[in-house]
Structures are given as structure tokens and as C-alpha cells.
Design a protein around this motif. Sequence first.
Motif, PDB file in Angstrom:
ATOM      1  N   HIS A  51       3.616  -4.619   4.655  1.00 32.86           N
ATOM      2  CA  HIS A  51       4.686  -5.295   3.909  1.00 32.86           C
ATOM      3  C   HIS A  51       5.129  -6.559   4.647  1.00 32.86           C
ATOM      4  O   HIS A  51       5.191  -7.649   4.059  1.00 32.86           O
ATOM      5  CB  HIS A  51       5.859  -4.330   3.721  1.00 32.86           C
ATOM      6  CG  HIS A  51       7.091  -4.927   3.161  1.00 32.86           C
ATOM      7  ND1 HIS A  51       7.229  -5.252   1.828  1.00 32.86           N
ATOM      8  CD2 HIS A  51       8.260  -5.269   3.757  1.00 32.86           C
ATOM      9  CE1 HIS A  51       8.444  -5.757   1.627  1.00 32.86           C
ATOM     10  NE2 HIS A  51       9.077  -5.778   2.778  1.00 32.86           N
ATOM     11  N   LEU A  74      -0.030   8.033  -6.712  1.00 34.52           N
ATOM     12  CA  LEU A  74      -0.338   7.091  -5.634  1.00 34.52           C
ATOM     13  C   LEU A  74       0.957   6.396  -5.214  1.00 34.52           C
ATOM     14  O   LEU A  74       1.058   5.184  -5.191  1.00 34.52           O
ATOM     15  CB  LEU A  74      -1.378   6.080  -6.131  1.00 34.52           C
ATOM     16  CG  LEU A  74      -2.068   5.196  -5.113  1.00 34.52           C
ATOM     17  CD1 LEU A  74      -2.772   6.004  -4.031  1.00 34.52           C
ATOM     18  CD2 LEU A  74      -3.073   4.289  -5.819  1.00 34.52           C
ATOM     19  N   SER A  75       1.956   7.193  -4.887  1.00 36.72           N
ATOM     20  CA  SER A  75       3.317   6.696  -4.709  1.00 36.72           C
ATOM     21  C   SER A  75       3.602   6.173  -3.302  1.00 36.72           C
ATOM     22  O   SER A  75       3.254   6.804  -2.312  1.00 36.72           O
ATOM     23  CB  SER A  75       4.314   7.807  -5.026  1.00 36.72           C
ATOM     24  OG  SER A  75       5.634   7.336  -4.881  1.00 36.72           O
ATOM     25  N   CYS A  76       4.277   5.021  -3.266  1.00 40.15           N
ATOM     26  CA  CYS A  76       4.801   4.529  -1.985  1.00 40.15           C
ATOM     27  C   CYS A  76       6.195   5.098  -1.733  1.00 40.15           C
ATOM     28  O   CYS A  76       6.788   4.846  -0.691  1.00 40.15           O
ATOM     29  CB  CYS A  76       4.789   3.008  -1.946  1.00 40.15           C
ATOM     30  SG  CYS A  76       5.914   2.187  -3.077  1.00 40.15           S
ATOM     31  N   LYS A  77       6.722   5.846  -2.695  1.00 33.12           N
ATOM     32  CA  LYS A  77       7.974   6.601  -2.608  1.00 33.12           C
ATOM     33  C   LYS A  77       9.173   5.737  -2.233  1.00 33.12           C
ATOM     34  O   LYS A  77       9.446   4.745  -2.882  1.00 33.12           O
ATOM     35  CB  LYS A  77       7.809   7.804  -1.683  1.00 33.12           C
ATOM     36  CG  LYS A  77       6.741   8.753  -2.199  1.00 33.12           C
ATOM     37  CD  LYS A  77       6.602   9.984  -1.356  1.00 33.12           C
ATOM     38  CE  LYS A  77       5.527  10.839  -2.014  1.00 33.12           C
ATOM     39  NZ  LYS A  77       5.117  11.938  -1.218  1.00 33.12           N
ATOM     40  N   SER A  79       6.031  -1.474  -0.096  1.00 35.95           N
ATOM     41  CA  SER A  79       4.669  -1.012   0.126  1.00 35.95           C
ATOM     42  C   SER A  79       4.647   0.328   0.847  1.00 35.95           C
ATOM     43  O   SER A  79       5.658   0.800   1.354  1.00 35.95           O
ATOM     44  CB  SER A  79       3.894  -2.040   0.941  1.00 35.95           C
ATOM     45  OG  SER A  79       2.541  -1.669   1.036  1.00 35.95           O
ATOM     46  N   PHE A  80       3.446   0.904   0.932  1.00 35.36           N
ATOM     47  CA  PHE A  80       3.212   2.133   1.695  1.00 35.36           C
ATOM     48  C   PHE A  80       3.473   1.894   3.180  1.00 35.36           C
ATOM     49  O   PHE A  80       3.964   2.758   3.880  1.00 35.36           O
ATOM     50  CB  PHE A  80       1.739   2.578   1.576  1.00 35.36           C
ATOM     51  CG  PHE A  80       1.284   2.861   0.190  1.00 35.36           C
ATOM     52  CD1 PHE A  80       1.563   4.081  -0.402  1.00 35.36           C
ATOM     53  CD2 PHE A  80       0.554   1.930  -0.528  1.00 35.36           C
ATOM     54  CE1 PHE A  80       1.129   4.367  -1.685  1.00 35.36           C
ATOM     55  CE2 PHE A  80       0.113   2.207  -1.804  1.00 35.36           C
ATOM     56  CZ  PHE A  80       0.398   3.423  -2.388  1.00 35.36           C
ATOM     57  N   SER A  81       3.072   0.736   3.652  1.00 37.63           N
ATOM     58  CA  SER A  81       3.051   0.430   5.077  1.00 37.63           C
ATOM     59  C   SER A  81       4.066  -0.648   5.438  1.00 37.63           C
ATOM     60  O   SER A  81       3.966  -1.769   4.938  1.00 37.63           O
ATOM     61  CB  SER A  81       1.635  -0.057   5.440  1.00 37.63           C
ATOM     62  OG  SER A  81       1.642  -0.823   6.607  1.00 37.63           O
ATOM     63  N   CYS A 125       2.331  -3.002  -4.757  1.00 39.19           N
ATOM     64  CA  CYS A 125       2.674  -2.943  -3.349  1.00 39.19           C
ATOM     65  C   CYS A 125       2.565  -4.360  -2.765  1.00 39.19           C
ATOM     66  O   CYS A 125       1.646  -5.105  -3.104  1.00 39.19           O
ATOM     67  CB  CYS A 125       1.747  -2.007  -2.605  1.00 39.19           C
ATOM     68  SG  CYS A 125       2.107  -0.261  -2.920  1.00 39.19           S
TER      69      CYS A 125
END
Length: 183
Positions: free
Chosen positions: A167, A22-25, A161-163, A133
Motif C-alpha cells: 500500500h 479474496l478479502s483484504c478485510k 490493500s492486503f499488505s 487494492c
Amino acid sequence: MSKQALLIIDYTNDFIDDHGALSCKQPGQILENEIVSLANQFLQQGDFIILPTDLHIKNDPYTVESKLFPPHNLANTWGRQFYGKLENWYQTNKDSNSVEVIDKSHYSSFCGTSLDLFLRERNITTLHLTGVCTDICVLHTAVDAYNLNYNLVIHKNAVGSFSPEGHLWALNHFKTCLGAQII
């Protein structure tokens, strides 16, 4: 002078590594040096470093997260190990009385954990938040900390975060609705 603690939230392989479940990389990976630097700084000052970290059981029907996300941060897996340099830092410092891992199964580091008791026993009143995140686990931890009357400091170069939109929204929310200091 208030006592303080650094919280490094969910900085694990499953949330950060390119192969994490579940990575935000990249938005999480670029935080690595800043998080380890802060951990060293807090350790040298004699402050506490707390690592609230998701711990899940595969296909757990009682955890809401298992209905929303793929299995992640499963006990005794590579995915639950701390990411990169933080894993090395933890292995070197885990026996210090200043370093504490707190298992959590919800977004907030306070929900269902002993974190509040741990902090109050040590007279800690200010929390420095880092990790991932920004708009999920860091946000929910910050809201609970605010409701428990802790002072908040958010290290904007140590949260991700992912987004990008989520963020930035969370950073603004920390400042305008929770009175957090953003540094």
C-alpha cells in the motif's frame, strides 16, 4: 476547468467483507465511509462516479487471475455485490446518468473495457481513484490512466490493500512516477 470522475475500484463483498473470497478485510472496511462520502460529493457536483468491478467466471481457463487467485466476484453472486454502505448508495443512485458500472476481468479498469471511450466522450481529463487494492487494481488502473494522459488524484483515505508495505509503496509510486496528487 477540467472535467473529473470518481472511480471506485472493486469495492465488493469478495474483496472487503470478512467472508469474502479474496478479502483484504479491515484495511478495506475502514474506507467505507470515505468512499460513500466521496460518491455523494461527486454526485452532488454533477460529476461522474464510475465503478469498475471485477467480473469472473468460475474456473475460466482464459483469465490469468483464475490461475493466481481463488474464484471471486463471480457473476450474480453475493461476493460481487458492492460492500456495505456502497451497495445501499448504488441501489439508490444506479439510475442516475452520472453513475456507471464497468465490468472488468483484469487488474486495470482500462484493460479490455470501454472506460477510456466513456471518459473521452464526456471530456473527462482528471480521475480520482479509490477502492482496492492499492498495489494491484488501483495501481494498474493508475498506470494505464497515466499512459493515456489522464490527470490522477489518489484519495489516500479511500484506498487499501492486503499488505501495508505494498500500500505504502503504491502511494509513493503514484506520486513519484505517475505525478499523481495524493490527498
